[in-house]
Structure formats: structure tokens, C-alpha cells
Design a protein around this motif. Structure first.
Motif, mmCIF file in Angstrom:
data_model
loop_
_atom_site.group_PDB
_atom_site.id
_atom_site.type_symbol
_atom_site.label_atom_id
_atom_site.label_comp_id
_atom_site.label_asym_id
_atom_site.label_seq_id
_atom_site.Cartn_x
_atom_site.Cartn_y
_atom_site.Cartn_z
ATOM 1 N N LEU A 1 0.783 -1.226 0.000
ATOM 2 C CA LEU A 1 0.000 0.000 0.000
ATOM 3 C C LEU A 1 0.820 1.285 0.000
ATOM 4 O O LEU A 1 0.375 2.313 -0.515
ATOM 5 N N TYR A 2 2.009 1.253 0.592
ATOM 6 C CA TYR A 2 2.752 2.493 0.805
ATOM 7 C C TYR A 2 3.137 3.209 -0.490
ATOM 8 O O TYR A 2 3.069 4.444 -0.548
ATOM 9 N N PRO A 3 3.567 2.497 -1.561
ATOM 10 C CA PRO A 3 3.901 3.224 -2.789
ATOM 11 C C PRO A 3 2.740 4.065 -3.317
ATOM 12 O O PRO A 3 2.937 5.218 -3.747
ATOM 13 N N SER A 4 1.527 3.540 -3.271
ATOM 14 C CA SER A 4 0.360 4.302 -3.727
ATOM 15 C C SER A 4 0.109 5.499 -2.834
ATOM 16 O O SER A 4 -0.223 6.597 -3.312
ATOM 17 N N LEU A 5 0.278 5.326 -1.513
ATOM 18 C CA LEU A 5 0.081 6.431 -0.580
ATOM 19 C C LEU A 5 1.111 7.527 -0.805
ATOM 20 O O LEU A 5 0.779 8.720 -0.817
ATOM 21 N N ALA A 6 2.379 7.124 -0.989
ATOM 22 C CA ALA A 6 3.439 8.119 -1.222
ATOM 23 C C ALA A 6 3.172 8.904 -2.502
ATOM 24 O O ALA A 6 3.344 10.137 -2.541
ATOM 25 N N SER A 7 2.737 8.221 -3.544
ATOM 26 C CA SER A 7 2.434 8.903 -4.801
ATOM 27 C C SER A 7 1.258 9.861 -4.646
ATOM 28 O O SER A 7 1.273 10.987 -5.158
ATOM 29 N N ALA A 8 0.220 9.412 -3.920
ATOM 30 C CA ALA A 8 -0.957 10.261 -3.723
ATOM 31 C C ALA A 8 -0.603 11.512 -2.917
ATOM 32 O O ALA A 8 -1.066 12.614 -3.216
ATOM 33 N N LYS A 9 0.242 11.353 -1.894
ATOM 34 C CA LYS A 9 0.581 12.480 -1.023
ATOM 35 C C LYS A 9 1.505 13.485 -1.701
ATOM 36 O O LYS A 9 1.425 14.688 -1.454
ATOM 37 N N THR A 10 2.420 13.009 -2.520
ATOM 38 C CA THR A 10 3.375 13.907 -3.175
ATOM 39 C C THR A 10 2.867 14.413 -4.526
ATOM 40 O O THR A 10 3.413 15.374 -5.073
ATOM 41 N N GLY A 11 1.837 13.760 -5.056
ATOM 42 C CA GLY A 11 1.350 14.132 -6.377
ATOM 43 C C GLY A 11 2.229 13.619 -7.506
ATOM 44 O O GLY A 11 2.044 13.984 -8.663
ATOM 45 N N ILE A 12 3.198 12.760 -7.169
ATOM 46 C CA ILE A 12 4.087 12.184 -8.182
ATOM 47 C C ILE A 12 3.565 10.784 -8.516
ATOM 48 O O ILE A 12 3.679 9.860 -7.713
ATOM 49 N N HIS A 13 3.004 10.622 -9.689
ATOM 50 C CA HIS A 13 2.391 9.346 -10.052
ATOM 51 C C HIS A 13 3.264 8.527 -10.996
ATOM 52 O O HIS A 13 2.814 7.530 -11.547
ATOM 53 N N ASN A 14 4.508 8.946 -11.165
ATOM 54 C CA ASN A 14 5.471 8.155 -11.912
ATOM 55 C C ASN A 14 5.788 6.890 -11.114
ATOM 56 O O ASN A 14 6.107 6.964 -9.917
ATOM 57 N N LEU A 15 5.690 5.749 -11.748
ATOM 58 C CA LEU A 15 5.907 4.478 -11.043
ATOM 59 C C LEU A 15 7.304 4.376 -10.450
ATOM 60 O O LEU A 15 7.507 3.702 -9.440
#
Length: 400
Positions: A240-254
Motif C-alpha cells: 500500500l505504501y507506494p500508492s500512498l506516497a504517490s498520492a501524497k506527493t502528487g508524483i504518479h510516476n511508477l
């Protein structure tokens, strides 16, 4: 004739100086396979419209299957040898990658993860036994190197998977093709490997019954609480954490999500490699306390929406994870009686894999109900308290 046999034996050993490194590489690749889908879960979730709970179920299936393999593969390798178990494990691993390659529904993801759990659990146990067969006087060193190989394998696979999924064609296919080629290369090496377990035992293949000797119960629970807390973090970190980090930072690059997990794994590898000079109990206590602090720091780090701070928090979590997990395992290895090692380590890994699976599913269910952003701080606080409990138990035992 004796001299001839001696020379032949030395020649055989010399011809396979690579065997030890190969088994370490096999362990690293196996853990890499287990982590490779982590950056891809977000793509699956968007494409197939399933919830975070489904994601955590997919992850938990792996942990349950790995636990089954851990309980039976040690005995199997004692009876039939390490090489057949490793070959079978890599065969199952490649089969799981093929299932991933053609997956078009959640059921296929569950099947692929179950196959990988079986394969990785068997590789971990048979590989560790093979390393001890090759260098029986270097058990502590082997444990250290396996831990490092695990973390490096996971970091490389996760970051590589993210890079391929982001920039190569067919993001849900290409990573598995590349990993399959790596597994085939390791499998070819295992085929050439000379069986390291020459004193095989006859008998029935049974499940190792988990048990804890009365004389080390306090030491066991200190180590077990530490690994349970650490692997709880690992489960959510990978699912779950990678999706949360992307959502919080706005960086959706895998690649960013992959880098968050990879930096954590690399920090764990570095600490496990360089921290062996610290006494095991002290390392575990410091790691448990540090992990609690690092976990709590992920909350404000995510709240800043700053990708640098999110990466730094992940790196700190990985370093303390490596110290706590490595110290706990070394401590238990130092105190467990030789004749009770199998059943004690079975109990240890039973708790470890349960801690990886159950909290991950609970977090996924809660995230589906209330949202991951709401649930994550509560999960962090609960696991931090478990880490502090493990540290407290260790300090109380130390002062007794």
C-alpha cells in the motif's frame, strides 16, 4: 589412492568456487521476485477497478503460501537434497511469472502470488541450509549475507520493475519477461551445482512442528515481537505504501513509488552488512526503538507532500528495520539450542509470516472502508507500540 581422492576433492571444490555466490544470488532473486509486483499493483487496481483490500489479499496469499513452504521444505531438503528443492522452487517461480504474464483477472494474480510464496519460502530454507552445508563454520556470516542479498534483490527488482513498467512497452508484461530471464539464468546455475548436502537423512517428509524451548521463552518473544513488528511494516510497505506516497506527493510516476521501497530495502541491506559488530540484543533494541520513531516520522513526512522527505523517511525506516530484524534474528540464533533449531525457527517464521499477512489485510480492509490516508496513521501508531514493547522486553531481560 588416498592422495588421488584428496586431489580430486580439492579439484571439485575449486571448480565450484562460484557455488556459494550462486546460492546467495538465488536467495536475492527469489526475494526480488516476491517484491517485483509491488509497483504494479496501482496499475492493476486502476485497470481492474479493485479495492485496497483486494491488493492486500493478493499480498497476503503470498505470505500464507511462503509459510507452508517454510514448514515443509527444510525436511524435504534434508531427505532429497538442497539442489532438487532449489530447482523445484525456481521451476515454480517461473510458472508463477508465466501466470503473471498472462493474468487478466484477480484470480490469476492470487494464483501467481501463491506460487511465488511457495517458491520463495522453499528457496529461503533450502538456500540457507545449502550455505551452511558449504561453509558449516560460518553460520552467522551466512545469515548476514542472506539478509543483505534479500534486501538488494528486492530493491533491484522493485526499482527495475517500476522502470520497465513506466518506460517500456507493455507495463504489465515486460517486467515479468525480464525477471523470468534472470530466473532461468539462476536455474541453469543450479542445474550445474553439485549437491552440497552429501549426508542426506532417510525418513518420511513431515511438517516441522513449531515449538519454543522453555529455557529461551523470554528471548524468543523478544525476537519474535521484533520480527512481527518489522514484517508488519514490510507487508504494508510493499502493498500500500507506494500508492500512498504517490498520492501524497502528487508524483504518479511508477519509478518514484519503486524508489521509495527500494531506498528502504537498500538501507536495510547496508545496516545488516555493517552492524554485525553491534551485539545482537543491543542491535535489536536500538532497531526496535528506532523503527518506532522512524514509523512515526513517516506521518509528518507524508503530510509535507515533499518527495525528498518521503524518501528520507523511507530510508530511515529501512535502516532501523535492518537493525531490528537483523539483531532479532542474530539474537535468537545465538540462544536457540542446536537440537531445537528446526521447531524454534518454525515458530519464529510462523509468527513472522502471520504478522506480514494479517495486519496487511486488516489495513487493506480499513483503507477500503475509511481511506488509506485516514487509516495509515493508526496503523503506524499500533506497530510503533509493538516495536516499543519488543524493545522493553529486551531491556527488561537484559537488566535481569
Amino acid at each position: 589412492m588416498t592422495a588421488t581422492v584428496t586431489v580430486a576433492t580439492r579439484a571439485e571444490q575449486g571448480s565450484q568456487k562460484w557455488a556459494y555466490a550462486l546460492v546467495l544470488a538465488a536467495s536475492g532473486v527469489a526475494l526480488g521476485v516476491s517484491g517485483a509486483p509491488a509497483p504494479l499493483y496501482g496499475i492493476y487496481q486502476q485497470a481492474w477497478h479493485f479495492s485496497p483490500l483486494t491488493t492486500t489479499f493478493v499480498f497476503a496469499v503470498y505470505a500464507v503460501a511462503a509459510l507452508v513452504a517454510v514448514l515443509v521444505s527444510g525436511r524435504i531438503s534434508d531427505v532429497v537434497g538442497r539442489k532438487p528443492v532449489l530447482l523445484g522452487a525456481f521451476g515454480i517461480m517461473i510458472l508463477g511469472l508465466v501466470v503473471f504474464l498472462f493474468a487478466d483477472n484477480v484470480a490469476m494474480l492470487l494464483l501467481a502470488r501463491a506460487l511465488h510464496g511457495l517458491a520463495v519460502g522453499a528457496t529461503v530454507v533450502a538456500g540457507a541450509a545449502a550455505l551452511l552445508d558449504m561453509r558449516p563454520k560460518e553460520g552467522a556470516r551466512a545469515g548476514q549475507l542472506v539478509g543483505v542479498a534479500f534486501n538488494i534483490g528486492m530493491a533491484v527488482a522493485i526499482l527495475g520493475s517500476a522502470l520497465l513498467a513506466q518506460y517500456a512497452p507493455h507495463p504489465l508484461r515486460t517486467p515479468y519477461v525480464v525477471i523470468t530471464l534472470a530466473c532461468l539464468a539462476i536455474g541453469a546455475g543450479v542445474i550445474a551445482l553439485r549437491e552440497p548436502h552429501t549426508a542426506r537423512t532417510a525418513g518420511r517428509i513431515t511438517i516441522t512442528k513449531p515449538a519454543v524451548p522453555q529455557e529461551i521463552r523470554s528471548d524468543f518473544w523478544f525476537s519474535a515481537l521484533g520480527v512481527m513488528a518489522a514484517w508488519s511494516v514490510l507487508g504494508v510497505l510493499l502493498s500500500l505504501y507506494p500508492s500512498l506516497a504517490s498520492a501524497k506527493t502528487g508524483i504518479h510516476n511508477l519509478v518514484f513509488g519503486g524508489a521509495v521501497v527500494a531506498s528502504t530495502a537498500l538501507a536495510g541491506a547496508g545496516v545488516q552488512y555493517f552492524a554485525t559488530g553491534i551485539p545482537a540484543r543491543r542491535a535489536a533494541i536500538i532497531g526496535d526503538i528506532g523503527m518506532a520513531i522512524a514509523l512515526l516520522l513517516t506521518i509528518p513526512a507524508l503530510a509535507t507532500h515533499n518527495w525528498v522527505l518521503v524518501l528520507v523517511a523511507g530510508f530511515a525506516l529501512g535502516a532501523t528495520f535492518g537493525l531490528g530484524f537483523g539483531g532479532s534474528l542474530r539474537h535468537l540464533s545465538n540462544v536457540v539450542p542446536q537440537h531445537k533449531r528446526g521447531e524454534t525457527m518454525s515458530a519464529y517464521y510462523l509468527l513472522a509470516y502471520s504478522a506480514m499477512a494479517l495486519p496487511t489485510v486488516v489495513a487493506g480492509w480499513a483503507a477500503t472502508t475509511w481511506g488509506l490516508t485516514t487509516v495509515f496513521p493508526w496503523f503506524v501508531v499500533a506497530v510503533s507500540l509493538a516495536c516499543l514493547a519488543a524493545a522493553g522486553l529486551g531491556m527488561r531481560r537484559q537488566s535481569a
